[in-house]
Design an enzyme around this catalytic site. Structure first.
Site, mmCIF file in Angstrom:
data_model
loop_
_atom_site.group_PDB
_atom_site.id
_atom_site.type_symbol
_atom_site.label_atom_id
_atom_site.label_comp_id
_atom_site.label_asym_id
_atom_site.label_seq_id
_atom_site.Cartn_x
_atom_site.Cartn_y
_atom_site.Cartn_z
ATOM 1 N N ASP A 271 2.147 5.028 -0.180
ATOM 2 C CA ASP A 271 1.556 6.258 0.365
ATOM 3 C C ASP A 271 1.241 7.256 -0.749
ATOM 4 O O ASP A 271 1.664 7.094 -1.899
ATOM 5 C CB ASP A 271 2.519 6.904 1.356
ATOM 6 C CG ASP A 271 2.709 6.071 2.610
ATOM 7 O OD1 ASP A 271 1.824 5.252 2.919
ATOM 8 O OD2 ASP A 271 3.758 6.236 3.273
ATOM 9 N N TYR B 104 12.475 -1.127 -2.684
ATOM 10 C CA TYR B 104 12.180 0.280 -2.917
ATOM 11 C C TYR B 104 13.450 1.013 -3.325
ATOM 12 O O TYR B 104 14.548 0.690 -2.861
ATOM 13 C CB TYR B 104 11.628 0.937 -1.652
ATOM 14 C CG TYR B 104 10.150 0.717 -1.421
ATOM 15 C CD1 TYR B 104 9.207 1.618 -1.913
ATOM 16 C CD2 TYR B 104 9.696 -0.379 -0.691
ATOM 17 C CE1 TYR B 104 7.858 1.426 -1.693
ATOM 18 C CE2 TYR B 104 8.343 -0.577 -0.471
ATOM 19 C CZ TYR B 104 7.423 0.333 -0.974
ATOM 20 O OH TYR B 104 6.085 0.131 -0.759
ATOM 21 N N ARG C 163 0.853 -1.193 0.000
ATOM 22 C CA ARG C 163 0.000 0.000 0.000
ATOM 23 C C ARG C 163 0.888 1.243 0.000
ATOM 24 O O ARG C 163 1.223 1.773 1.071
ATOM 25 C CB ARG C 163 -0.915 -0.018 1.218
ATOM 26 C CG ARG C 163 -1.848 -1.224 1.239
ATOM 27 C CD ARG C 163 -2.608 -1.295 2.559
ATOM 28 N NE ARG C 163 -3.509 -2.432 2.606
ATOM 29 C CZ ARG C 163 -4.243 -2.763 3.677
ATOM 30 N NH1 ARG C 163 -4.156 -2.027 4.784
ATOM 31 N NH2 ARG C 163 -5.027 -3.816 3.654
ATOM 32 N N ARG D 163 10.648 6.088 3.933
ATOM 33 C CA ARG D 163 10.873 7.534 3.959
ATOM 34 C C ARG D 163 11.493 7.982 5.282
ATOM 35 O O ARG D 163 12.330 8.885 5.311
ATOM 36 C CB ARG D 163 9.563 8.266 3.703
ATOM 37 C CG ARG D 163 9.045 8.105 2.266
ATOM 38 C CD ARG D 163 7.628 8.638 2.131
ATOM 39 N NE ARG D 163 7.532 10.006 2.601
ATOM 40 C CZ ARG D 163 6.395 10.567 3.029
ATOM 41 N NH1 ARG D 163 5.263 9.861 3.053
ATOM 42 N NH2 ARG D 163 6.386 11.818 3.421
#
Length: 254
Positions: free
Chosen positions: A53, A113, A51, A200
């Site tokens: 952001d 990522y 999911r 992040r």
């Protein structure tokens, strides 16, 4: 019922993340709407591997859906048909029939990522890359990144309002890699799972270490204390990309 998997690429700038929401455009709801039109199935829903952001992009998101078996000739036209219905910010790269029990989220064994930065001003990639105007010590940042590798409690990098109770993740790779273009760098991180806002928060913390704003040794303390307030500020979402989702058996042809 049959199960189908989609390989999805998207620019998340215009969306409130992956997950379906009321009154806000999301990647999931936009794809579902196009699928329902193309397959003439008003109840069809998709489930993603992760999911992402709001504002986060994907190069290799995977999702599955279940419906009555799709005729082979219609399945061959599925990619072209969906891409004709979807906005240009979303592209279906592949679509395959899978085993009936396949689940895009629970069957994934690794997510990867990438976070893109530049240390000099640029123009063409400004919407997908973070500009850092101060000097960065990448050797120091890579030493810190190695402290993240392994199976650990990453509550210090999880959003404080997250409802996730299991905060153990196994990071298998975390490093800053210099790109071919001068002053362009990519942070690569692979793990079995990620918490809400985790990448992040990690990037923001490593940047503070690279800018000499935080001692390198502090990172181990931050991990041990499991308190989000001790970690660095979350890096902006526009430079983060879900690059790949890995399964025990490859789903799509290279």
């Amino acid at each position: 019922m049959a199960t189908y998997a989609l390989l999805i690429e998207y620019d998340g700038a215009e969306y409130s993340g992956w997950q379906r929401q009321n009154f806000h455009p999301t990647i999931q709801s936009t794809i579902e709407e196009s699928l329902r039109i193309f397959l003439r199935n008003d109840r069809l829903q998709i489930t993603g591997a992760g999911r992402t952001d709001a504002g986060v992009h994907a190069r290799g998101q995977v999702a599955h859906f279940r419906c009555e078996p799709i005729p082979q000739d219609l399945l061959k036209r599925l990619i072209h048909g969906l891409n004709g219905l979807l906005p240009k910010s979303i592209a279906i790269r592949a679509a395959v029939k899978t085993q009936n029990e396949f689940h895009a989220r629970f069957d994934a064994i690794q997510r990867s990522y990438h976070y893109l930065i530049s240390c000099e001003p640029f123009a063409l990639q400004r919407t997908h890359r973070l500009l850092i105007r101060s000097d960065l010590d990448f050797e120091r940042m890579n030493c810190a990144a190695q402290l993240l590798v392994g199976s650990q409690h990453f509550g210090a990098f999880c959003r404080t309002n997250s409802s996730t109770t299991n905060r153990i993740c196994n990071i298998t790779r975390a490093l800053w890699e210099q790109e071919a273009l001068p002053h362009h760098w990519t942070f690569i991180i692979d793990a079995d799972r990620f918490l809400h806002g985790m990448v992040r928060s990690i990037v923001g913390t490593l940047l503070e270490i690279g800018q000499q704003k935080m001692p390198l040794e502090t990172l181990q303390e931050i991990i041990s204390q499991q308190d989000r307030r001790n970690a660095g500020h979350a890096a902006p979402p526009h430079a983060l990309i879900l690059d790949q989702v890995t399964y025990p058996t490859p789903l799509f042809q290279p």
